[in-house]
Enzyme design. Structure first.
Site: not given
Ligand code: NAP
Length: 311
Positions: A131, A134-135
């Site tokens: 992701c 997300c990261d």
């Protein structure tokens, strides 16, 4: 006992909840471990009708939840551990507790597919991720070469997003043409920071010994030649697998684990319905999941009315 339990809280689950709640059925939504589902891990959703400027995936899911709750849906942040559809009412085990339901809508969605490498598992959260949204902004990826694996819309989206952080983004694909839609493929391939690596698979991710990602070993599928590409992060975007392990042996599914609806959205068990990515290997869009959630709620409502009138 609940009238309708909805398992899952993505587009399909919340739309089913909106319809079931408006039919005065007070559905219980069991969110699962990832409330809001996969859309909460995306950035801007540009193809959901009604949002000409696009809408943040997380915001879209929060709005759907609010809409469902406004009409009386109940939300429980809980995970279903087991189901027994062989008896009526249906029996579920939710965080260790039994729960009974007259009707169930399965809307458990899908998860990211993994490459299946030992090094991938060892380095997950240490530079290997599924992701970018997300990261991607983590300091370890800043101004570093990054690798995205895959050739679909997700891979293009991840690669484009990562151009904000990485020094260069390699898009590693096993063929020589992207599967992504033309608009996404054009955007990715015309970006000066994205470099495609065609006909290549990730044979290994380096370096589990170091406890972080230092590169990938790539194998050319045509020539068999291997090369090492230094990078600080590997973003894997190679599709999804349906989250249906819980229902194996209970409802009919295909060999890949997608649940097979039989009449409308009803599964092989009358009273158990299905909606969204856990039953869709073709379209897999937010709007098709929402549409199927709506259909499942209507089918469930009719089913409940039919068993009530039979009593
Ligand atoms: P996808 O379309 O199934 O693409 C998966 C990609 O990963 C394919 O290019 C596939 O290669 C590759 N792949 C699969 N298994 C692999 C393996 N073991 N090793 C290496 N490569 C592998 O999945 P997706 O990109 O996640 O998209 C899913 C759905 O969501 C699609 O319908 C897509 O349109 C939609 N979506 C839309 C948007 C958008 O419109 N902005 C964004 C994200 C997703 P092959 O091509 O060789 O099969």
């Amino acid at each position: 006992m609940e009238k309708i339990v909805i398992i899952g809280s993505g587009c399909a689950g919340w739309t089913a909840a909106i319809y079931a709640a408006r039919a005065n059925l007070r559905p219980l939504v069991l969110t699962g471990a990832q409330p809001g589902g996969l859309l909460t891990t995306t950035t801007i959703v540009e193809n959901y009708p009604g949002f000409p400027e696009g809408v943040d995936g997380y915001e879209l899911m929060t709005r759907m939840q609010k809409q469902a709750e406004r009409f009386g849906a109940q939300t429980r942040f809980a995970t279903v551990e087991a189901v027994d559809f062989s008896r009526r009412p249906f029996r579920l085990t939710v965080d260790g507790e039994p729960l009974e339901a007259q009707a169930v809508i399965i809307a458990t969605g899908a998860s990211h597919r993994r490459l299946g490498l030992e090094s991938e598992a060892k380095l997950e959260t240490r530079g290997v991720t599924y992701c970018a949204t997300c990261d991607g902004a983590l300091p370890i990826f800043r101004n570093q070469p990054l690798v995205v694996v895959g050739g679909g819309d997700s891979a293009c989206e991840e690669a484009l997003y990562l151009t904000r952080f990485g020094s260069i983004v390699y898009l590693v694909h096993r063929r020589d043409a992207l599967r992504a839609s033309k608009i996404m493929a054009d955007r990715a391939l015309s970006h000066p920071k994205i470099k495609p690596v065609w006909n290549a698979v990730v044979a290994d991710i380096l370096d589990p010994e170091a406890g972080k990602v230092t590169g990938v070993r790539l194998r050319n599928v045509k020539t068999g030649a291997e090369e090492t590409l230094p990078c600080a992060g590997v973003f894997i975007a190679i599709g999804h697998v349906p989250n249906t392990g819980l229902f194996r042996g209970q409802v009919k599914m295909d060999e890949a684990g997608y649940i097979l609806p039989e009449r409308g959205t009803m599964t092989s068990v009358p009273g158990v319905f299905v909606a969204g990515d856990c039953a869709d290997r073709v379209y897999r869009q937010a709007v098709t999941a929402a549409g199927m959630g709506c259909a499942a709620a209507i089918d469930a409502e009719r089913y409940l009315a039919s068993i009530e009138s039979a009593h």
